[in-house]
Write a protein that holds these residues in place. Sequence first.
Motif, mmCIF file in Angstrom:
data_model
loop_
_atom_site.group_PDB
_atom_site.id
_atom_site.type_symbol
_atom_site.label_atom_id
_atom_site.label_comp_id
_atom_site.label_asym_id
_atom_site.label_seq_id
_atom_site.Cartn_x
_atom_site.Cartn_y
_atom_site.Cartn_z
ATOM 1 N N ARG A 31 -6.974 10.028 6.255
ATOM 2 C CA ARG A 31 -5.769 9.278 5.897
ATOM 3 C C ARG A 31 -5.416 8.260 6.978
ATOM 4 N NH1 ARG A 31 -0.897 12.366 3.154
ATOM 5 N NH2 ARG A 31 -0.500 10.158 2.695
ATOM 6 N N ASP A 32 -5.618 8.618 8.212
ATOM 7 C CA ASP A 32 -5.337 7.672 9.297
ATOM 8 C C ASP A 32 -6.255 6.451 9.213
ATOM 9 O OD1 ASP A 32 -3.330 9.253 10.305
ATOM 10 O OD2 ASP A 32 -4.584 10.210 11.840
ATOM 11 N N MET A 33 -7.503 6.653 8.823
ATOM 12 C CA MET A 33 -8.427 5.528 8.670
ATOM 13 C C MET A 33 -7.949 4.588 7.566
ATOM 14 S SD MET A 33 -11.230 5.489 10.707
ATOM 15 C CE MET A 33 -12.801 5.131 9.896
ATOM 16 N N MET A 71 -4.400 15.324 -0.362
ATOM 17 C CA MET A 71 -5.353 16.389 -0.099
ATOM 18 C C MET A 71 -6.538 15.897 0.740
ATOM 19 S SD MET A 71 -5.057 17.975 -3.921
ATOM 20 C CE MET A 71 -3.398 18.046 -4.628
ATOM 21 N N PHE A 72 -6.405 14.674 1.296
ATOM 22 C CA PHE A 72 -7.367 14.185 2.286
ATOM 23 C C PHE A 72 -6.991 14.747 3.654
ATOM 24 C CE2 PHE A 72 -8.019 9.929 -0.166
ATOM 25 C CZ PHE A 72 -8.756 10.607 -1.126
ATOM 26 N N PRO A 73 -7.949 14.992 4.508
ATOM 27 C CA PRO A 73 -7.631 15.433 5.881
ATOM 28 C C PRO A 73 -6.946 14.313 6.664
ATOM 29 C CG PRO A 73 -9.978 15.042 5.631
ATOM 30 C CD PRO A 73 -9.401 14.955 4.257
ATOM 31 N N PRO A 74 -6.186 14.659 7.686
ATOM 32 C CA PRO A 74 -5.440 13.644 8.455
ATOM 33 C C PRO A 74 -6.311 12.524 9.011
ATOM 34 C CG PRO A 74 -4.671 15.844 9.007
ATOM 35 C CD PRO A 74 -5.865 16.027 8.129
ATOM 36 N N TYR A 81 0.864 -1.194 0.000
ATOM 37 C CA TYR A 81 0.000 0.000 0.000
ATOM 38 C C TYR A 81 0.898 1.241 0.000
ATOM 39 C CZ TYR A 81 -3.190 3.564 1.849
ATOM 40 O OH TYR A 81 -3.922 4.711 2.035
ATOM 41 N N PRO A 82 0.890 2.044 -1.078
ATOM 42 C CA PRO A 82 1.853 3.147 -1.193
ATOM 43 C C PRO A 82 1.341 4.522 -0.762
ATOM 44 C CG PRO A 82 0.858 2.742 -3.326
ATOM 45 C CD PRO A 82 0.183 1.807 -2.339
ATOM 46 N N TYR A 83 0.148 4.619 -0.147
ATOM 47 C CA TYR A 83 -0.445 5.924 0.137
ATOM 48 C C TYR A 83 -0.457 6.276 1.631
ATOM 49 C CZ TYR A 83 -1.906 5.173 -4.647
ATOM 50 O OH TYR A 83 -1.895 4.917 -6.000
ATOM 51 N N ALA A 84 0.311 5.541 2.403
ATOM 52 C CA ALA A 84 0.336 5.793 3.847
ATOM 53 C C ALA A 84 1.066 7.100 4.157
ATOM 54 C CB ALA A 84 1.015 4.631 4.567
ATOM 55 N N ARG A 85 0.742 7.675 5.291
ATOM 56 C CA ARG A 85 1.435 8.889 5.744
ATOM 57 C C ARG A 85 2.852 8.518 6.183
ATOM 58 N NH1 ARG A 85 -2.241 11.953 9.999
ATOM 59 N NH2 ARG A 85 -0.872 13.676 9.453
ATOM 60 N N GLY A 86 3.752 9.506 6.132
ATOM 61 C CA GLY A 86 5.131 9.236 6.541
ATOM 62 C C GLY A 86 6.032 9.007 5.349
#
Length: 461
Positions: free
Chosen positions: A283-285, A277-280, A256-261
């Motif tokens: 993205r955490d979900m 451009m998604f809210p945090p 999965y290449p869209y994780a934060r960090g």
Amino acid sequence: MPGRSGEKVYDAQRRPLTLERLLKSGGAGSVFTLKERPREVAKLYHSDKDARVYERKLQAMLELQPDLPPMEGQGADQVQIAWPMTLLRDRSGRFIGFTMPILDLSATSDLEHVLQERQARSEGLPTGLGAKMTLAANLAVMLAALHRRQHYVVDLKPLNVRFYRSTLFIAMLDCDGFSIQGKGERFPAGQVTTDYLASEFQQPGVKPGQEEAQDRFALAVMVFQLLNSGLHPYAGRPQGATVPSDLPARIAANLYPYARGKPHPRMLPSPVSGHEMFPPALRDMFDRAFSAQARRRPSAQEWATLLLDYARRNAGQLVACGKDAAHQHFVGMPCAACARAELLAGSARAAQTRTRQKPNKARKQRARTAARVAQAQPVTAQASAASGVPGVMSRVTMAVIGTLLLGWVMGWGMPAYRRYSALVDPGIWDGVGLAVQMAMLAIAILLFILFVPMLIMSKRP
């Protein structure tokens, strides 16, 4: 087994119902309209091979119905889920199928069709983020209601989910194919789709007791696609030749290449993705849903709570785009739709430029080749003339003459010279003849000396 228009079937109270028009026929059974109940349809199974299992499963569905009543929309009730209403039997009392509420297919579309903007526009379907957020929230609400009854879809994918175009309410069919919880018995689902199958189920499949984990994964994939222009969360740019090219293998490897960090070492995001451009909170979900630890996946109820907050207009979480009135974006974030449109437009312009340049480059290449050929021909001719190197026919002629002369010298001239040397007192005629022979020998030797070296030193044209 009944299955023709005009035949009689009987409900749980032994009331007769008349089969009318055949609506569709699938692998398990056929669906008919009912003369006496225009708001219901009958599904009759093709074979009685598994009739006892189907009967117990349908009975469990009747006893544990989800709280998903029809919704009011456009002046009529809109059926959310085609859940069984009563069992059907033949004249002898044998179980043959069930009735369910009729769902107006003409007023609905597959969720698959709204994922791609071009297709959605061609069919008059919504393309804005607000509408897709509403669809995602309604889907999560429906799944949460099913999960509260411990029923699971399992084969959850956009093609199996419909929605009403006027209200964006979700509508689901073929519920008898779900995994159903009965009294002390689990009736498993029979189908899965690998592009929406969690990593831990890619090889062994979904076992009883694991269905909710699969539904949670598939729901997250569909929400990601709805909010990110149809992009699958495991699509991206591979880094290295060992990265699988198919989605199921990437899911199995947790790519999965869209994780934060920090960026993923083996996969980079697609350049058209709007995930940044998604809210945090959103993205955490997704990071939880697509982590390697299945227990971290958000439940359908968690998704419903979050997505409904974004979908409600009075919450102010989505705002209209200042550049394009058809776009919406998350408050405080750039417009992902504008960024994607600009990127696609730039790619289209670059492609057009390359298309225009290709004919010009080809013409220039042909001109350069012709010029080189034109320049090479006079130079070769001049060099050949200046050096005195003969052409092909000349060399062939010299080769023949040289061979004959050499043969003549060795076969006739040298014996004549030896006879001349052997004469003690030659006569006048013999002397004249020998003189002629010697002259011819001298000419042959001279020609041999001139032509043979030229033949050896000549170059190929």
